[in-house]
Design a protein around this motif. Structure first.
Motif, PDB file in Angstrom:
ATOM      1  N   GLY A  96       0.809  -1.217   0.000  1.00 27.45           N
ATOM      2  CA  GLY A  96       0.000   0.000   0.000  1.00 27.45           C
ATOM      3  C   GLY A  96       0.837   1.260   0.000  1.00 27.45           C
ATOM      4  O   GLY A  96       0.328   2.354  -0.247  1.00 27.45           O
ATOM      5  N   TYR A 136      -2.175   7.504  -6.912  1.00 27.04           N
ATOM      6  CA  TYR A 136      -2.941   6.609  -6.039  1.00 27.04           C
ATOM      7  C   TYR A 136      -4.440   6.815  -6.287  1.00 27.04           C
ATOM      8  O   TYR A 136      -4.884   7.942  -6.534  1.00 27.04           O
ATOM      9  N   TRP A 197      -5.905  -4.568   0.975  1.00 29.63           N
ATOM     10  CA  TRP A 197      -6.490  -4.035  -0.269  1.00 29.63           C
ATOM     11  C   TRP A 197      -5.436  -3.925  -1.366  1.00 29.63           C
ATOM     12  O   TRP A 197      -5.698  -4.261  -2.527  1.00 29.63           O
ATOM     13  N   SER A 198      -4.254  -3.478  -0.987  1.00 33.28           N
ATOM     14  CA  SER A 198      -3.196  -3.307  -1.998  1.00 33.28           C
ATOM     15  C   SER A 198      -2.703  -4.653  -2.523  1.00 33.28           C
ATOM     16  O   SER A 198      -2.342  -4.774  -3.705  1.00 33.28           O
ATOM     17  N   ASN A 201      -5.231  -5.691  -4.980  1.00 31.31           N
ATOM     18  CA  ASN A 201      -5.282  -4.806  -6.152  1.00 31.31           C
ATOM     19  C   ASN A 201      -3.880  -4.284  -6.486  1.00 31.31           C
ATOM     20  O   ASN A 201      -3.646  -3.067  -6.481  1.00 31.31           O
ATOM     21  N   PRO A 202      -2.952  -5.184  -6.793  1.00 26.78           N
ATOM     22  CA  PRO A 202      -1.554  -4.745  -6.966  1.00 26.78           C
ATOM     23  C   PRO A 202      -1.359  -3.775  -8.120  1.00 26.78           C
ATOM     24  O   PRO A 202      -0.476  -2.914  -8.075  1.00 26.78           O
ATOM     25  N   ARG A 204      -3.119  -1.304  -8.957  1.00 31.67           N
ATOM     26  CA  ARG A 204      -3.631   0.047  -8.707  1.00 31.67           C
ATOM     27  C   ARG A 204      -2.710   0.860  -7.795  1.00 31.67           C
ATOM     28  O   ARG A 204      -2.996   2.008  -7.481  1.00 31.67           O
ATOM     29  N   ILE A 205      -1.620   0.238  -7.344  1.00 30.07           N
ATOM     30  CA  ILE A 205      -0.659   0.932  -6.484  1.00 30.07           C
ATOM     31  C   ILE A 205       0.545   1.335  -7.321  1.00 30.07           C
ATOM     32  O   ILE A 205       1.180   0.484  -7.952  1.00 30.07           O
TER      33      ILE A 205
END
Length: 433
Positions: A96, A136, A197-198, A201-202, A204-205
């Motif tokens: 994250g 982000y 979450w990160s 959803n890799p 989106r970071i």
């Protein structure tokens, strides 16, 4: 008239006056005056004068305007930018990455602010443009900021804890100590969620920035020194038994002025703005407290709190059932009132019932603060949502939706505090021993 009819009349009067746009403090006084005039033999005017004077002249409340002023001073410094520079290098290795600066930044600033709205505004002023520039996702950035900003109420010094302590007549210093571990627990839950979450959803970071050496990270960390010294001065003096909450608040104001002067942001204009901002906010709170004190007195003369306590006691609710009902009640109330108003409006009625159930008032104070935190992010009157709406220009329904996972984590926090009450009671017990 029956108790039910009296209650219905007073509640209807409350919402009618509030709906007409009258200030909350004046509304509370007006409802109290109606109750005493119609259902009590004591002259309402005399009772109002004595009660409001007694409320306004409380020595315990002197800590409140000082902590408010300290937060106003720090709001006008570049403290948030310095905190980001000091924290960012250490966050890069976590799942994250820089999302955690919202949580850690709010946790640190909460320890010198005392206000949820001030925490959101100050950290958001730094993190929102910076994280957006780095790519982000808006939803997780805004949601984490709204959720973590509520820590301004729980991590001491807390304005609402002072209000609760005065209303419930419990030690404010012990309330401050009791809020530390639950505040850190909620911060850990928020960060844990961001990490999970990160990992899910890799893509989106954004990638990590160029790595700094350990020496480089330590060099950037020097920007955290002023705020850490201020936290040590304010909270250390309370926990060490060196100063009362009021004396620590005065120390905090002096420290905030020194930080502002050192950074070059202390001018006559900023000093005047911070002072006037603090006065405006405190006057609003003081008017609400005075109105609530008069309403509490009126309710006592009418006998409603005693009858309500007897009625709830007759239901035979277990403590967990009572707490669950109160949590739902406060979350519902939070859709219409701010946190301080909720506490001062209801404590006179709720506390006899809580004491009759054998619930510790220090523990209950922290429980209520967590529930009020949840109300800060429930529409339509969630203060943190309003602050973020003004900062982002987003629709309040969207902000409430992206904040919901953090609301759910606070529900989990309430459950953990109930299942393991030592999270709240352990540190105050050490302070007493």
């Amino acid at each position: 008239m029956s108790d039910l009819a009296i209650t219905a009349l007073l509640v209807a009067s409350l919402f009618l006056i509030l709906g007409s746009g009258v200030w909350i403090g004046l509304t509370l006084s007006g409802v109290a005056w109606i109750g005493m005039q119609l259902f009590s033999s004591r002259p309402a005017g005399d009772a109002m004068a004595v009660t409001i004077w007694g409320s306004a002249s409380s020595w315990t409340l002197t800590a409140l305007p000082l902590f408010v002023w300290m937060g106003e001073i720090l709001f006008r410094t570049r403290l948030s930018n310095d905190m980001f520079r000091g924290l960012a290098p250490w966050m890069q290795a976590l799942p994250g990455r820089l999302l955690h600066t919202n949580v850690v930044g709010c946790t640190i600033f909460a320890a010198v602010s005392g206000s949820s709205a001030a925490t959101v505004a100050t950290i958001g002023k730094m993190s929102l443009p910076e994280l957006k520039r780095r790519g982000y996702p808006d939803a997780i950035v805004v949601g984490s900021l709204a959720g973590a900003g509520t820590l301004g109420l729980l991590i001491p010094p807390s304005i609402i804890m002072i209000v609760y302590g005065v209303t419930a007549e419990v030690s404010i210093a012990q309330l401050f100590v009791a809020g530390v571990l639950p505040g850190l627990m909620l911060g850990a839950l928020f960060s844990g969620y961001l990490g999970l979450w990160s990992l899910l959803n890799p893509g989106r970071i954004p990638p990590a920035d160029g790595g700094l050496t350990l020496a480089g990270k330590l060099k950037e960390s020097r920007h955290l020194i002023p705020v850490l010294l201020l936290i040590a001065a304010v909270l250390g003096s309370i926990y060490g038994g060196i100063a009362t909450a009021t004396e620590a608040a005065a120390l905090g104001v002096v420290g905030a002025l020194l930080i502002s002067a050192t950074q070059g942001s202390l001018t006559w204009a900023t000093f005047r703005e911070s002072l006037l901002g603090g006065v405006r906010l405190y006057c609003m709170i003081a008017l609400i407290l005075a109105g609530a004190a008069f309403l509490t007195l009126a309710m006592g003369y009418i006998g409603l709190p005693r009858h309500l306590a007897e009625w709830i006691g007759g239901l035979g609710l277990a403590p967990w059932q009572l707490l669950l009902a109160l949590a739902g009640f406060y979350i519902l109330l939070g859709c219409f009132l701010d946190g301080i108003s909720m506490v001062v409006l209801t404590m006179g009625v709720i506390l006899p019932t809580v004491q009759a159930a054998g619930i510790d008032l220090i523990w209950f104070g922290i429980f209520i603060v967590i529930v009020v935190e949840m109300a800060q992010i429930t529409p339509p009157v969630g203060f943190n949502l309003f602050v973020l709406q003004g900062m982002t220009g987003r629709d309040i329904a969207w902000i409430a939706r992206v904040t919901f996972p953090f609301f759910a984590l606070m529900v989990l926090g309430c459950a953990l505090v109930y299942w393991v009450p030592e999270i709240v009671t352990w540190l105050p017990a050490q302070m007493r021993s």
